[in-house]
Scaffold this motif. Sequence first.
Motif, PDB file in Angstrom:
ATOM      1  N   PRO A 292      39.044  19.449  48.891  1.00 58.95           N
ATOM      2  CA  PRO A 292      39.942  17.655  48.813  1.00 58.95           C
ATOM      3  C   PRO A 292      39.991  17.573  49.479  1.00 58.95           C
ATOM      4  O   PRO A 292      41.534  18.431  49.959  1.00 58.95           O
ATOM      5  CB  PRO A 292      40.232  17.385  47.019  1.00 58.95           C
ATOM      6  CG  PRO A 292      39.311  18.961  45.966  1.00 58.95           C
ATOM      7  CD  PRO A 292      39.224  19.600  47.188  1.00 58.95           C
ATOM      8  N   GLY A 293      40.600  15.904  50.152  1.00 60.35           N
ATOM      9  CA  GLY A 293      41.963  16.145  51.059  1.00 60.35           C
ATOM     10  C   GLY A 293      41.647  16.476  52.784  1.00 60.35           C
ATOM     11  O   GLY A 293      42.745  16.687  53.463  1.00 60.35           O
ATOM     12  N   THR A 294      40.165  16.461  52.932  1.00 63.24           N
ATOM     13  CA  THR A 294      40.227  17.583  54.322  1.00 63.24           C
ATOM     14  C   THR A 294      39.232  16.023  54.678  1.00 63.24           C
ATOM     15  O   THR A 294      37.687  15.429  54.342  1.00 63.24           O
ATOM     16  CB  THR A 294      39.388  18.246  54.380  1.00 63.24           C
ATOM     17  OG1 THR A 294      37.849  18.368  53.969  1.00 63.24           O
ATOM     18  CG2 THR A 294      40.562  19.363  54.252  1.00 63.24           C
ATOM     19  N   SER A 295      38.861  15.317  55.866  1.00 60.62           N
ATOM     20  CA  SER A 295      38.109  14.456  56.705  1.00 60.62           C
ATOM     21  C   SER A 295      37.824  15.346  57.849  1.00 60.62           C
ATOM     22  O   SER A 295      38.725  15.525  58.720  1.00 60.62           O
ATOM     23  CB  SER A 295      38.491  13.059  56.475  1.00 60.62           C
ATOM     24  OG  SER A 295      39.448  13.410  57.789  1.00 60.62           O
ATOM     25  N   VAL A 296      36.612  15.499  59.153  1.00 58.85           N
ATOM     26  CA  VAL A 296      36.053  15.427  60.501  1.00 58.85           C
ATOM     27  C   VAL A 296      36.337  14.159  60.856  1.00 58.85           C
ATOM     28  O   VAL A 296      36.087  12.889  61.229  1.00 58.85           O
ATOM     29  CB  VAL A 296      34.837  15.702  60.209  1.00 58.85           C
ATOM     30  CG1 VAL A 296      34.719  15.667  61.551  1.00 58.85           C
ATOM     31  CG2 VAL A 296      34.718  16.954  59.724  1.00 58.85           C
ATOM     32  N   LEU A 297      37.036  14.021  61.676  1.00 56.25           N
ATOM     33  CA  LEU A 297      37.491  13.165  62.728  1.00 56.25           C
ATOM     34  C   LEU A 297      36.611  13.091  64.382  1.00 56.25           C
ATOM     35  O   LEU A 297      36.585  14.358  64.977  1.00 56.25           O
ATOM     36  CB  LEU A 297      39.027  12.691  63.719  1.00 56.25           C
ATOM     37  CG  LEU A 297      39.041  11.765  64.533  1.00 56.25           C
ATOM     38  CD1 LEU A 297      38.841  10.421  64.521  1.00 56.25           C
ATOM     39  CD2 LEU A 297      41.053  12.353  65.117  1.00 56.25           C
ATOM     40  N   ALA A 298      35.944  12.102  64.531  1.00 53.67           N
ATOM     41  CA  ALA A 298      35.153  12.179  66.306  1.00 53.67           C
ATOM     42  C   ALA A 298      35.894  11.747  67.086  1.00 53.67           C
ATOM     43  O   ALA A 298      36.054  10.321  66.504  1.00 53.67           O
ATOM     44  CB  ALA A 298      33.726  11.442  65.084  1.00 53.67           C
ATOM     45  N   GLY A 299      37.051  12.124  67.446  1.00 50.48           N
ATOM     46  CA  GLY A 299      37.399  12.030  68.471  1.00 50.48           C
ATOM     47  C   GLY A 299      37.667  11.657  69.869  1.00 50.48           C
ATOM     48  O   GLY A 299      36.347  12.193  70.336  1.00 50.48           O
ATOM     49  N   PRO A 385      36.379  15.579  46.941  1.00 48.22           N
ATOM     50  CA  PRO A 385      35.918  15.827  48.662  1.00 48.22           C
ATOM     51  C   PRO A 385      34.722  14.885  49.024  1.00 48.22           C
ATOM     52  O   PRO A 385      34.810  14.195  48.057  1.00 48.22           O
ATOM     53  CB  PRO A 385      35.480  16.987  48.511  1.00 48.22           C
ATOM     54  CG  PRO A 385      34.517  17.181  46.858  1.00 48.22           C
ATOM     55  CD  PRO A 385      35.659  16.873  45.766  1.00 48.22           C
ATOM     56  N   LEU A 386      34.968  14.674  50.407  1.00 45.14           N
ATOM     57  CA  LEU A 386      34.118  13.598  51.114  1.00 45.14           C
ATOM     58  C   LEU A 386      32.952  14.377  51.426  1.00 45.14           C
ATOM     59  O   LEU A 386      33.210  15.664  51.531  1.00 45.14           O
ATOM     60  CB  LEU A 386      35.484  13.025  52.285  1.00 45.14           C
ATOM     61  CG  LEU A 386      36.479  12.659  51.802  1.00 45.14           C
ATOM     62  CD1 LEU A 386      37.115  12.671  53.564  1.00 45.14           C
ATOM     63  CD2 LEU A 386      36.296  11.371  51.168  1.00 45.14           C
ATOM     64  N   PRO A 387      31.864  13.598  51.593  1.00 45.82           N
ATOM     65  CA  PRO A 387      30.681  14.477  52.500  1.00 45.82           C
ATOM     66  C   PRO A 387      30.976  14.883  53.224  1.00 45.82           C
ATOM     67  O   PRO A 387      31.394  14.963  53.961  1.00 45.82           O
ATOM     68  CB  PRO A 387      30.015  12.533  52.946  1.00 45.82           C
ATOM     69  CG  PRO A 387      31.021  11.646  52.205  1.00 45.82           C
ATOM     70  CD  PRO A 387      31.863  11.658  52.171  1.00 45.82           C
ATOM     71  N   PHE A 420      26.476  17.023  62.318  1.00 43.59           N
ATOM     72  CA  PHE A 420      26.571  15.947  60.510  1.00 43.59           C
ATOM     73  C   PHE A 420      25.598  14.619  61.217  1.00 43.59           C
ATOM     74  O   PHE A 420      24.386  14.227  61.939  1.00 43.59           O
ATOM     75  CB  PHE A 420      27.823  15.262  61.728  1.00 43.59           C
ATOM     76  CG  PHE A 420      28.924  15.988  60.933  1.00 43.59           C
ATOM     77  CD1 PHE A 420      29.636  16.295  60.057  1.00 43.59           C
ATOM     78  CD2 PHE A 420      29.199  16.039  62.153  1.00 43.59           C
ATOM     79  CE1 PHE A 420      31.201  17.066  60.199  1.00 43.59           C
ATOM     80  CE2 PHE A 420      30.114  17.860  62.081  1.00 43.59           C
ATOM     81  CZ  PHE A 420      30.601  17.840  60.581  1.00 43.59           C
ATOM     82  N   LYS A 421      25.113  13.946  59.321  1.00 44.13           N
ATOM     83  CA  LYS A 421      24.469  13.038  59.778  1.00 44.13           C
ATOM     84  C   LYS A 421      24.732  11.326  58.977  1.00 44.13           C
ATOM     85  O   LYS A 421      24.108  10.337  59.654  1.00 44.13           O
ATOM     86  CB  LYS A 421      24.135  13.377  58.391  1.00 44.13           C
ATOM     87  CG  LYS A 421      22.740  14.497  57.832  1.00 44.13           C
ATOM     88  CD  LYS A 421      21.791  15.072  59.463  1.00 44.13           C
ATOM     89  CE  LYS A 421      21.781  16.767  58.986  1.00 44.13           C
ATOM     90  NZ  LYS A 421      20.483  16.754  59.988  1.00 44.13           N
ATOM     91  N   ARG A 422      25.805  11.567  58.724  1.00 42.11           N
ATOM     92  CA  ARG A 422      26.523  10.723  58.491  1.00 42.11           C
ATOM     93  C   ARG A 422      27.839  10.337  59.188  1.00 42.11           C
ATOM     94  O   ARG A 422      28.376  11.088  59.136  1.00 42.11           O
ATOM     95  CB  ARG A 422      26.530   9.446  57.199  1.00 42.11           C
ATOM     96  CG  ARG A 422      25.596   9.781  56.176  1.00 42.11           C
ATOM     97  CD  ARG A 422      25.781   9.527  54.758  1.00 42.11           C
ATOM     98  NE  ARG A 422      26.434  11.452  54.237  1.00 42.11           N
ATOM     99  CZ  ARG A 422      26.740  10.957  52.435  1.00 42.11           C
ATOM    100  NH1 ARG A 422      26.550  10.326  52.229  1.00 42.11           N
ATOM    101  NH2 ARG A 422      26.222  12.361  52.417  1.00 42.11           N
TER     102      ARG A 422
END
Length: 465
Positions: A292-299, A385-387, A420-422
């Motif tokens: 939980p608390g993690t996300s992936v940034l497309a920077g 957690p996020l997807p 990644f899918k979404r």
Amino acid sequence: MARGKSSFVCQACGAISSRWQGKCEACGAWNAIVEEAASAPLPGSAARALGRGRVVALETFEGEADEAPRIRSGIDELDRVTGGGFVFGSVLLLGGEPGIGKSTLLVQASAALARAGHRVVYVSGEEASAQVRLRAQRLGLADAPVALAAETSVEDILTTLKDGAPPKLLVIDSIQTLWTNQVESAPGTVTQVRASAQALIRYAKTTGACVILVGHVTKDGQIAGPRVVEHMVDAVLSFEGDSGRDFRILRAQKNRFGPTDEIGVFAMTGLGLEEVRNPSALFLGDREPDAPGTSVLAGLEGSRPILVEIQALVVPSTLGTPRRAVVGWEGSRLAMVLAVLEARCGVRLGSHDVHLAVAGGLRVQEPAADLAVAAALVSSLLNAPLPVDAVFFGEIGLTGAVRAVAHPGPRLREAARLGFKRAALPAPAEEAAKDAGLVALPVATLDALVARLAARAGSDPRQGA
């Protein structure tokens, strides 16, 4: 004999004052003002000669504009940052913390150009020739025909360079150690740095040699010396990295012959700096998908898309004033996202400690990270957690609206390439997601994202829900 006039110059910003004082009125630095002798006035004949000039031909914007001729260094990441290679007659200023790898990078670039048949001169003002030679031997570059010298006098350096063909590349390590007879000041002072840089810039423009000046940095990461030197050179490069990590980032802060904010990624190894072809895989290598608390940034850094993990930890605070700790992002930007979450979405975080970090040590500067940060904060608060297969990007306005960001296509194609899918993104970027083969999750407002995450977690953090 009359005492020559002197001025008091701030070594931090270059401001001149009529008397010494403990604090500079221009930049606020303490104990940075040093007395320096004023330059001698020009003789009468020379002063009168300056009044004579010639008529300069004026041109229009029309006509052909030839691209500046370049020479490639042989290091692709370095050529990417410089805009395709070193421009003949250009001057670059390279800054970075001590021990970050500036000299290692320049020794490798010098050896690559020398092996390609170009004349390269490496002048060290901080180390003896034997020390530079040992570094080259450790990197396996001892056979490269690089001309090496250890000298700090600008006049001696220029006189030596005139003895033979002008070099294609001249490396000065560093500009703070040089001194010239034209001014009466100690090496490293504002006057000496400015005068030495001006002499080397004049040499580069008249001979066509590319000159790289190495600069020290201050405690806050700024290149030491007068800011006017950064305006005099053609490009300012910053070599960044964490001493506890192996990777290094070369960032272009100014470039007259290429894009700014372009980055090159290197990894420090026992044999020197190695290029990192796929930085996204490097920054996501240690990712924990179900945390939980993690996300992936497309920077996006310059023209290069980079995927990086955003980590957030939200816990109840036992202090009267909760902590706000940020690593790799702007603290003011985090304060704004927290304010929007509370005012527009009803998410109460005023009684919680908030810790935010960009995994891997990368420093993110673009506002497109707002949506990824908000998703990580809500995910940590809900302990859900996020997807795993989703990326996030989008700018959050003060009204709570998610605004579009530049260049969504390269971000999404990089995400699709890594599996990644979404993608949770602003509504205007929905078509770009379909073109990249991703399932678009358009987010119009931040409240809609919070509601979607709350439905996924089975609980709602909004007040009154």
